[in-house]
Design a protein around this motif. Structure first.
Motif, short mmCIF file in Angstrom:
data_model
loop_
_atom_site.label_atom_id
_atom_site.label_comp_id
_atom_site.label_asym_id
_atom_site.label_seq_id
_atom_site.Cartn_x
_atom_site.Cartn_y
_atom_site.Cartn_z
N ILE A 87 -51.47 16.36 34.45
CA ILE A 87 -52.27 17.43 35.06
C ILE A 87 -52.10 17.32 36.57
CG2 ILE A 87 -54.59 18.36 35.38
CD1 ILE A 87 -55.30 17.34 32.63
N PRO A 88 -51.63 18.38 37.21
CA PRO A 88 -51.34 18.31 38.65
C PRO A 88 -52.61 18.16 39.49
CG PRO A 88 -51.13 20.56 37.85
CD PRO A 88 -51.34 19.70 36.64
N ASP A 89 -52.39 17.97 40.77
CA ASP A 89 -53.50 17.77 41.71
C ASP A 89 -54.17 19.11 41.98
OD1 ASP A 89 -55.28 16.92 43.56
OD2 ASP A 89 -53.83 16.23 45.03
N LEU A 90 -54.95 19.56 41.00
CA LEU A 90 -55.67 20.83 41.08
C LEU A 90 -57.11 20.62 40.65
CD1 LEU A 90 -53.13 23.24 39.30
CD2 LEU A 90 -53.54 23.08 41.76
N PRO A 91 -58.02 21.43 41.15
CA PRO A 91 -59.38 21.38 40.61
C PRO A 91 -59.33 21.72 39.12
CG PRO A 91 -59.31 22.67 42.64
CD PRO A 91 -57.88 22.40 42.26
N ILE A 92 -59.99 20.92 38.31
CA ILE A 92 -59.95 21.14 36.86
C ILE A 92 -61.08 22.08 36.48
CG2 ILE A 92 -60.07 20.05 34.59
CD1 ILE A 92 -58.88 17.58 35.81
N GLY A 93 -60.74 23.33 36.31
CA GLY A 93 -61.72 24.34 35.93
C GLY A 93 -61.77 24.55 34.44
N ALA A 94 -62.44 25.63 34.05
CA ALA A 94 -62.64 25.91 32.63
C ALA A 94 -61.34 26.18 31.90
CB ALA A 94 -63.59 27.10 32.47
N GLY A 95 -60.38 26.84 32.57
CA GLY A 95 -59.12 27.17 31.90
C GLY A 95 -58.32 25.93 31.54
N ILE A 96 -58.17 25.01 32.49
CA ILE A 96 -57.43 23.78 32.23
C ILE A 96 -58.15 22.95 31.18
CG2 ILE A 96 -56.72 21.57 33.22
CD1 ILE A 96 -56.00 23.01 35.77
N SER A 97 -59.46 22.84 31.30
CA SER A 97 -60.23 22.04 30.33
C SER A 97 -60.06 22.57 28.92
CB SER A 97 -61.71 22.04 30.71
OG SER A 97 -61.92 21.40 31.94
N ARG A 98 -60.12 23.88 28.78
CA ARG A 98 -59.99 24.45 27.43
C ARG A 98 -58.58 24.26 26.89
NH1 ARG A 98 -59.70 30.54 25.61
NH2 ARG A 98 -59.39 30.17 23.40
N PHE A 99 -57.57 24.39 27.76
CA PHE A 99 -56.21 24.19 27.29
C PHE A 99 -56.01 22.75 26.79
CE2 PHE A 99 -51.86 22.73 28.18
CZ PHE A 99 -51.18 23.53 27.27
N VAL A 100 -56.56 21.78 27.53
CA VAL A 100 -56.45 20.39 27.12
C VAL A 100 -57.08 20.19 25.74
CG1 VAL A 100 -57.17 18.02 27.63
CG2 VAL A 100 -56.33 19.48 29.47
N GLU A 101 -58.24 20.79 25.53
CA GLU A 101 -58.91 20.68 24.23
C GLU A 101 -58.07 21.31 23.12
OE1 GLU A 101 -62.67 22.53 24.71
OE2 GLU A 101 -63.47 21.00 26.06
N GLU A 102 -57.54 22.49 23.40
CA GLU A 102 -56.73 23.19 22.39
C GLU A 102 -55.46 22.42 22.07
OE1 GLU A 102 -57.41 25.71 20.59
OE2 GLU A 102 -58.99 26.85 21.58
N LEU A 103 -54.81 21.86 23.11
CA LEU A 103 -53.56 21.12 22.88
C LEU A 103 -53.84 19.84 22.11
CD1 LEU A 103 -50.53 20.91 23.29
CD2 LEU A 103 -50.97 19.80 25.51
N ALA A 104 -54.92 19.15 22.46
CA ALA A 104 -55.27 17.92 21.73
C ALA A 104 -55.50 18.21 20.26
CB ALA A 104 -56.51 17.28 22.35
N THR A 105 -56.19 19.31 19.98
CA THR A 105 -56.47 19.70 18.59
C THR A 105 -55.18 20.06 17.86
OG1 THR A 105 -58.67 20.50 19.19
CG2 THR A 105 -57.74 21.31 17.12
N ALA A 106 -54.32 20.84 18.51
CA ALA A 106 -53.07 21.26 17.88
C ALA A 106 -52.16 20.06 17.60
CB ALA A 106 -52.34 22.26 18.78
N GLY B 290 -50.58 14.60 13.73
CA GLY B 290 -50.70 13.15 13.84
C GLY B 290 -50.37 12.61 15.21
N LEU B 291 -50.40 13.47 16.23
CA LEU B 291 -50.09 13.05 17.60
C LEU B 291 -51.36 12.99 18.43
CD1 LEU B 291 -46.89 15.23 18.20
CD2 LEU B 291 -46.99 12.81 17.59
N THR B 292 -51.39 12.07 19.38
CA THR B 292 -52.57 11.85 20.21
C THR B 292 -52.28 12.23 21.65
OG1 THR B 292 -53.31 10.01 18.81
CG2 THR B 292 -54.23 10.13 21.03
N LEU B 293 -53.15 13.04 22.24
CA LEU B 293 -52.96 13.48 23.61
C LEU B 293 -53.67 12.55 24.58
CD1 LEU B 293 -51.74 15.78 25.37
CD2 LEU B 293 -54.02 16.82 25.33
N VAL B 294 -52.95 12.12 25.60
CA VAL B 294 -53.50 11.32 26.70
C VAL B 294 -53.23 12.10 27.99
CG1 VAL B 294 -53.33 9.17 28.00
CG2 VAL B 294 -53.15 9.14 25.51
N THR B 295 -54.21 12.18 28.88
CA THR B 295 -54.04 12.93 30.12
C THR B 295 -53.89 12.00 31.31
OG1 THR B 295 -56.44 13.13 30.43
CG2 THR B 295 -55.32 14.93 29.28
N HIS B 296 -53.08 12.45 32.27
CA HIS B 296 -52.91 11.73 33.54
C HIS B 296 -53.26 12.71 34.65
CE1 HIS B 296 -50.46 10.58 37.13
NE2 HIS B 296 -51.02 9.42 36.85
#
Length: 329
Positions: free
Chosen positions: A72-91, A96-102
């Protein structure tokens, strides 16, 4: 006293079998002649001991880890990024894959170091990785890096184009563009502004009157004054947060929306629909974006080539961004 980690040797002793047999059963190795009774004992022992395979052991058995590292780039983490992270983790979890964020904004360990530390098989970014970075990440253990310069993350100009085209279609002939105050958004904002500028040129109009709007009423009110002096009647805002600031500036002047000035944002954050009036915005189906990204990762890891690219939150035209009409335009 620290609790001892349960190992496959513990499971083997409890089940009365070898460690190899435990590995065959828990990793569901095909072609192994293991009786149902033995399989049952191993599974029961693993459950009773609350055994969880160590990441390195899983990687060795599978030939790769199940970790996908999202940069995740050096950006303010707003609702759009947060929701995308949730959706990608679920997908990804469905495969059987696990999402880790940096978080680059945390200014901690470099991305390649994190990739090696978590044994990531895949590194995914919001924008393209250059070839030098790709090579470093591969040396750190990544089998797959997406997107790269050769694939190309799609530009953001689609957003500005859709915003401007929407306002022009509703009769606005002099547009403004509200740039965000945060410097980290500068590149993305430039691309979106270019899309709005191109749409104006195509319609035979002057380029948008561009002003920076901070998330403060005073800043927005000042921008409204400047736009009114230049006969601006419709404003494309970089994102919904900036658009909400523009709405606040209009309210400060006692102006009607969209009668005196129309506003269109981008990203469809949850508060956009609660604005007064509800905010027209450009949006994407983030569930679909995340699902396609997960499919691309799984297909690529399986050696089947890469599916249609959906690089990041604001992906290319194939993610079908569209204008969601509400009352602010």
């Amino acid at each position: 006293m620290p609790v001892k980690r349960i190992t496959s040797s513990d499971v083997a002793r409890a089940a009365g079998v070898s460690r190899a047999t435990v590995s065959f059963v828990l990793n569901d190795k095909p072609g192994m002649r293991i009786t149902e009774e033995t399989r049952r004992r191993v599974l029961e022992a693993a459950r009773d001991l609350d055994y969880r395979p160590h990441a390195s052991a899983r990687s060795l058995a599978a030939g790769r880890s199940d970790v996908v590292l999202l940069a995740i780039p050096d950006l303010p983490i707003g609702a759009g990024i947060s929701r995308f992270v949730e959706e990608l983790a679920t997908a990804l979890a469905a495969y059987g894959l696990t999402l880790v964020t940096h978080l680059a904004a945390a200014h901690g360990r470099p991305l390649p170091d994190v990739c090696a530390a978590v044994d990531a098989s895949v590194v995914v970014g919001f924008s393209s990785f250059d070839q030098d970075t790709v090579q470093v990440l591969r040396r750190a253990g990544a089998d797959l890096v997406l997107p790269t310069d050769t694939e190309g993350a799609a530009p953001m100009w689609h957003v500005g184009r859709l915003q401007a085209e929407h306002l022009i279609s509703r009769g606005h002939r002099r547009l403004g563009y509200a740039l965000p105050g945060h410097p980290a958004f500068r590149h993305m904002a430039g691309e979106r502004l270019q899309g709005a500028t191109d749409a104006c040129a195509k319609a035979g109009l002057e380029p948008p009157v561009t002003l920076t709007v901070h998330l403060e009423v005073a800043s927005a009110a000042q921008a409204i004054t400047a736009w009114r002096e230049q006969a601006v009647t419709g404003v494309c805002a970089f994102n919904d947060e900036t658009a909400l600031a523009v709405l606040a500036g209009l309210h400060e002047h006692g102006l009607t929306i969209p009668g005196d000035m129309a506003v269109v944002g981008a990203d469809d954050i949850p508060t956009a629909r609660l604005a007064a009036p509800p905010l027209t915005t450009v949006c994407w189906d983030l569930h679909d974006v995340a699902r396609h990204r997960a499919e691309t990762i799984v297909t690529s890891l399986a050696g089947g080539g890469q599916a249609a690219q959906h690089p990041g939150v604001s992906a290319d035209a194939s993610t079908n961004p569209h204008v969601l009409q509400r009352s602010s335009t």
